[in-house]
Design a protein around this motif. Structure first.
Motif, PDB file in Angstrom:
ATOM      1  N   ARG A  40       0.834  -1.181   0.000  1.00 46.39           N
ATOM      2  CA  ARG A  40       0.000   0.000   0.000  1.00 46.39           C
ATOM      3  C   ARG A  40       0.871   1.234   0.000  1.00 46.39           C
ATOM      4  NH1 ARG A  40      -1.680   3.737   3.052  1.00 46.39           N
ATOM      5  NH2 ARG A  40      -0.733   3.074   4.970  1.00 46.39           N
ATOM      6  N   GLY A  41       0.437   2.211  -0.718  1.00 44.67           N
ATOM      7  CA  GLY A  41       1.185   3.454  -0.752  1.00 44.67           C
ATOM      8  C   GLY A  41       0.894   4.327   0.455  1.00 44.67           C
ATOM      9  N   ASP A  42       1.711   5.337   0.621  1.00 45.03           N
ATOM     10  CA  ASP A  42       1.452   6.328   1.644  1.00 45.03           C
ATOM     11  C   ASP A  42       1.564   7.670   0.948  1.00 45.03           C
ATOM     12  OD1 ASP A  42       0.854   7.215   4.182  1.00 45.03           O
ATOM     13  OD2 ASP A  42       2.948   7.503   4.713  1.00 45.03           O
ATOM     14  N   PRO A  43       0.537   8.428   0.864  1.00 42.37           N
ATOM     15  CA  PRO A  43      -0.717   8.348   1.599  1.00 42.37           C
ATOM     16  C   PRO A  43      -1.651   7.261   1.070  1.00 42.37           C
ATOM     17  CG  PRO A  43      -0.785  10.179   0.067  1.00 42.37           C
ATOM     18  CD  PRO A  43       0.600   9.600  -0.018  1.00 42.37           C
ATOM     19  N   LEU A  44      -2.714   7.018   1.825  1.00 44.72           N
ATOM     20  CA  LEU A  44      -3.749   6.086   1.398  1.00 44.72           C
ATOM     21  C   LEU A  44      -4.402   6.662   0.150  1.00 44.72           C
ATOM     22  CD1 LEU A  44      -5.402   3.489   2.208  1.00 44.72           C
ATOM     23  CD2 LEU A  44      -7.048   5.075   3.218  1.00 44.72           C
ATOM     24  N   ARG A  45      -4.457   5.863  -0.901  1.00 46.15           N
ATOM     25  CA  ARG A  45      -5.047   6.310  -2.169  1.00 46.15           C
ATOM     26  C   ARG A  45      -6.467   5.770  -2.273  1.00 46.15           C
ATOM     27  NH1 ARG A  45      -0.504   3.304  -5.208  1.00 46.15           N
ATOM     28  NH2 ARG A  45      -1.330   1.941  -3.645  1.00 46.15           N
ATOM     29  N   ILE A  46      -7.434   6.677  -2.260  1.00 41.87           N
ATOM     30  CA  ILE A  46      -8.857   6.333  -2.326  1.00 41.87           C
ATOM     31  C   ILE A  46      -9.401   6.847  -3.653  1.00 41.87           C
ATOM     32  CG2 ILE A  46     -11.119   6.673  -1.270  1.00 41.87           C
ATOM     33  CD1 ILE A  46      -9.695   7.245   1.373  1.00 41.87           C
ATOM     34  N   CYS A  47     -10.319   6.083  -4.240  1.00 44.58           N
ATOM     35  CA  CYS A  47     -10.965   6.578  -5.453  1.00 44.58           C
ATOM     36  C   CYS A  47     -12.466   6.362  -5.396  1.00 44.58           C
ATOM     37  CB  CYS A  47     -10.381   5.929  -6.703  1.00 44.58           C
ATOM     38  SG  CYS A  47     -10.830   4.215  -6.968  1.00 44.58           S
ATOM     39  N   SER A  48     -13.135   7.123  -6.237  1.00 45.25           N
ATOM     40  CA  SER A  48     -14.557   6.979  -6.478  1.00 45.25           C
ATOM     41  C   SER A  48     -14.748   7.073  -7.981  1.00 45.25           C
ATOM     42  CB  SER A  48     -15.335   8.093  -5.777  1.00 45.25           C
ATOM     43  OG  SER A  48     -16.698   8.033  -6.129  1.00 45.25           O
ATOM     44  N   ILE A  49     -15.485   6.133  -8.547  1.00 44.17           N
ATOM     45  CA  ILE A  49     -15.798   6.164  -9.976  1.00 44.17           C
ATOM     46  C   ILE A  49     -17.308   6.047 -10.100  1.00 44.17           C
ATOM     47  CG2 ILE A  49     -15.503   5.069 -12.222  1.00 44.17           C
ATOM     48  CD1 ILE A  49     -12.848   3.929 -11.235  1.00 44.17           C
ATOM     49  N   SER A  50     -17.946   7.164 -10.423  1.00 43.14           N
ATOM     50  CA  SER A  50     -19.402   7.163 -10.602  1.00 43.14           C
ATOM     51  C   SER A  50     -19.833   8.517 -11.144  1.00 43.14           C
ATOM     52  CB  SER A  50     -20.123   6.882  -9.287  1.00 43.14           C
ATOM     53  OG  SER A  50     -20.027   7.987  -8.422  1.00 43.14           O
ATOM     54  N   ARG A  51     -21.085   8.583 -11.519  1.00 39.69           N
ATOM     55  CA  ARG A  51     -21.653   9.860 -11.912  1.00 39.69           C
ATOM     56  C   ARG A  51     -21.609  10.797 -10.703  1.00 39.69           C
ATOM     57  NH1 ARG A  51     -26.897   9.341 -12.246  1.00 39.69           N
ATOM     58  NH2 ARG A  51     -26.966   7.247 -11.400  1.00 39.69           N
ATOM     59  N   ILE A  52     -21.384  12.080 -10.952  1.00 40.36           N
ATOM     60  CA  ILE A  52     -21.402  13.056  -9.866  1.00 40.36           C
ATOM     61  C   ILE A  52     -22.850  13.543  -9.753  1.00 40.36           C
ATOM     62  CG2 ILE A  52     -20.417  15.161  -8.918  1.00 40.36           C
ATOM     63  CD1 ILE A  52     -18.334  12.904  -9.500  1.00 40.36           C
ATOM     64  N   SER A  53     -23.583  12.911  -8.844  1.00 39.58           N
ATOM     65  CA  SER A  53     -24.998  13.225  -8.654  1.00 39.58           C
ATOM     66  C   SER A  53     -25.365  12.938  -7.195  1.00 39.58           C
ATOM     67  CB  SER A  53     -25.866  12.382  -9.586  1.00 39.58           C
ATOM     68  OG  SER A  53     -25.882  11.033  -9.170  1.00 39.58           O
ATOM     69  N   PRO A  54     -26.437  13.543  -6.716  1.00 41.15           N
ATOM     70  CA  PRO A  54     -26.846  13.302  -5.326  1.00 41.15           C
ATOM     71  C   PRO A  54     -27.054  11.816  -5.016  1.00 41.15           C
ATOM     72  CG  PRO A  54     -28.018  15.196  -6.191  1.00 41.15           C
ATOM     73  CD  PRO A  54     -27.275  14.578  -7.354  1.00 41.15           C
ATOM     74  N   MET A  55     -27.533  11.033  -5.967  1.00 44.82           N
ATOM     75  CA  MET A  55     -27.774   9.608  -5.727  1.00 44.82           C
ATOM     76  C   MET A  55     -26.489   8.862  -5.369  1.00 44.82           C
ATOM     77  SD  MET A  55     -30.109   7.430  -5.536  1.00 44.82           S
ATOM     78  CE  MET A  55     -30.350   5.685  -5.482  1.00 44.82           C
ATOM     79  N   LYS A  56     -25.388   9.236  -5.993  1.00 36.46           N
ATOM     80  CA  LYS A  56     -24.113   8.545  -5.751  1.00 36.46           C
ATOM     81  C   LYS A  56     -23.431   9.035  -4.480  1.00 36.46           C
ATOM     82  CE  LYS A  56     -24.907   6.239  -9.425  1.00 36.46           C
ATOM     83  NZ  LYS A  56     -25.396   4.867  -9.351  1.00 36.46           N
TER      84      LYS A  56
END
Length: 185
Positions: free
Chosen positions: A1-17
């Protein structure tokens, strides 16, 4: 694991997500984090709210928006990250969740999807949206996993995805979802 912690989000940018919730859940996090956001902007007003929240995050959390990602690049993006963060308000299946696990990337998701008991299975977390502090605590816990334990965690996540891809109920649910989507076009 790298430092810093690498977090991602892949989705439409909408209130539902629920990107807004993801950003709020990172506010109490003190471990070093890079949060990479991928996906098309669907709601300009919502995005403005998210931009405001990004500016309020502590110095330990760095956020970058990369825009949409091409489908053939999704695995590479997921594999380059340590955790997939997706506090969605609801999913019938959650293909992005499955893609993350297939890439060997642990997931931190809301309990609003069919993917359940992830912590007990050792592949991530499915947490209630009523407890935003639990999301921050899970990020801190993920940052503490290092070395061979982290490599074993990724292998376990990928093995779980392989088992699920062969589960007839999962395959049927995915098939029905795609049939429904193609019938509406």
């Amino acid at each position: 694991r790298g430092d810093p912690l690498r977090i991602c989000s892949i989705s439409r940018i909408s209130p539902m997500k629920n990107l807004e919730f993801a950003l709020r859940s990172l506010a109490p996090v003190r471990c070093p984090v890079v949060f990479d956001i991928y996906g098309p902007l669907e709601d300009a007003t919502y995005w403005t709210t998210c931009l405001t929240l990004m500016k309020e995050l502590p110095p330990s959390v760095s956020v970058h928006y990369h825009g949409p990602v091409e489908h053939d690049e999704v695995d590479e993006v997921l594999q380059a990250h340590d955790l997939f963060l997706f506090p969605t308000r609801g999913e019938n299946f959650g293909h992005a969740i499955f893609e993350s696990m297939r890439a060997g990337t642990p997931v931190l998701i809301a309990d609003t999807t069919p993917w359940r008991n992830l912590e007990a299975l050792g592949v991530g977390w499915d947490l209630p949206l009523s407890d935003p502090d639990a999301f921050g605590a899970a990020v801190e816990a993920a940052s503490a996993v290092e070395g061979s334990a982290y490599l074993e965690w990724r292998k376990r996540v990928q093995a779980y995805a392989l088992v699920m891809s062969a589960d007839p109920a999962v395959v049927e649910a995915s098939r029905r979802l795609f049939q429904g989507a193609s019938a509406t076009k």
